[in-house]
Design a protein around this motif. Structure first.
Motif, PDB file in Angstrom:
ATOM      1  N   VAL A 155     -20.652 -44.885 -27.896  1.00  0.00           N
ATOM      2  CA  VAL A 155     -19.848 -45.420 -28.987  1.00  0.00           C
ATOM      3  C   VAL A 155     -19.829 -44.365 -30.082  1.00  0.00           C
ATOM      4  O   VAL A 155     -20.875 -43.984 -30.601  1.00  0.00           O
ATOM      5  N   LEU A 156     -18.651 -43.891 -30.391  1.00  0.00           N
ATOM      6  CA  LEU A 156     -18.411 -42.916 -31.451  1.00  0.00           C
ATOM      7  C   LEU A 156     -17.661 -43.661 -32.541  1.00  0.00           C
ATOM      8  O   LEU A 156     -16.628 -44.274 -32.270  1.00  0.00           O
ATOM      9  N   SER A 157     -18.210 -43.639 -33.757  1.00  0.00           N
ATOM     10  CA  SER A 157     -17.603 -44.477 -34.793  1.00  0.00           C
ATOM     11  C   SER A 157     -17.878 -43.921 -36.184  1.00  0.00           C
ATOM     12  O   SER A 157     -18.429 -42.849 -36.336  1.00  0.00           O
ATOM     13  N   SER A 158     -17.514 -44.710 -37.170  1.00  0.00           N
ATOM     14  CA  SER A 158     -17.879 -44.403 -38.553  1.00  0.00           C
ATOM     15  C   SER A 158     -18.974 -45.366 -39.007  1.00  0.00           C
ATOM     16  O   SER A 158     -19.248 -45.485 -40.187  1.00  0.00           O
ATOM     17  N   PHE A 159     -19.597 -46.025 -38.059  1.00  0.00           N
ATOM     18  CA  PHE A 159     -20.621 -47.041 -38.303  1.00  0.00           C
ATOM     19  C   PHE A 159     -21.998 -46.398 -38.245  1.00  0.00           C
ATOM     20  O   PHE A 159     -22.371 -45.788 -37.255  1.00  0.00           O
TER      21      PHE A 159
END
Length: 173
Positions: A155-159
Motif C-alpha cells: 500500500v503506497l499512500s499519503s497515510f
C-alpha cells in the motif's frame, strides 16, 4: 452439408473466442479490484491485517511515529511477527524543514515536535527489539508512506501508518 459444418465450426470458434474474452475480462476485474484507491480507515485496517498475516517480511516506511499508534498493541504485534521468524523493517524520519509559516502557523515547530516524538518511539522500538536479528530500524530522510506485506501486496499512500489511526471524529494525533 458443407455449409452446416462451416457454420458449426464458426460457432465453435466464436464460443472459444467469447470464453477467452470472458476470462480476460475476469482477470482485468481482479486487477482493478486490487489496484484501487483506499480510504484512510481501510488503509489502517489493511495495515493491521499485515501486522497479523505477514509470513516472511513486513516493510514499513513512515516519516513519523507516535505513541498513540505505536502503542503496546502495536509492539505486541511486532513481537509476535518476530517470534514467528518474520523480518520486520521500519524506515522512518524526515529532516525538519525551514519552510517557515504556512497559513499563519509555524510549520517548523510542528515538524520538530513530530520529529522529537518519532525519535522517542524509535528509541522504544530499539530498546525492545534491537537485539533481534529479524528487526531493523533505519532513520531516513524520506516522506515515503508505504508498507509491503511479503510478496503479496503493498500500500503506497499519503497515510502515515505509524502516526495516524485514520480516525477523524477525534482530533488527529
Amino acid at each position: 452439408e458443407q455449409e452446416r459444418k462451416e457454420n458449426e465450426n464458426l460457432k465453435h470458434r466464436l464460443d472459444m473466442m467469447k470464453e477467452s474474452q470472458d476470462e480476460y475480462i475476469r482477470q482485468l476485474e481482479a486487477l482493478n479490484d486490487s489496484n484501487r484507491p483506499l480510504e484512510n480507515a481501510e488503509i489502517r485496517k489493511i495495515f493491521m491485517s499485515a501486522l497479523n498475516e505477514a509470513k516472511i517480511e513486513l516493510d514499513i516506511f513512515s516519516p513519523w511515529m507516535n505513541v498513540y499508534v505505536c502503542n503496546e498493541r502495536f509492539m505486541n504485534k511486532i513481537a509476535r511477527l518476530l517470534e514467528r521468524g518474520v523480518k520486520v523493517k521500519i524506515r522512518y524520519g524526515i529532516v525538519d524543514d525551514n519552510s517557515g509559516n504556512r497559513n499563519g502557523k509555524n510549520k517548523r515547530s510542528n515538524t520538530t515536535k513530530r520529529s522529537n516524538t518519532t525519535e522517542e518511539v524509535a528509541e522504544k522500538l530499539r530498546n525492545k527489539f534491537g537485539n533481534k536479528g529479524n528487526f531493523s530500524l533505519f532513520k531516513d530522510n524520506s516522506h515515503a508512506k508505504l508498507f509491503i506485506c511479503d510478496d503479496k501486496y503493498y500500500v503506497l499512500s499519503s497515510f502515515n501508518v505509524l502516526s495516524f489511526k485514520g480516525e477523524y471524529e477525534k482530533e488527529p494525533q
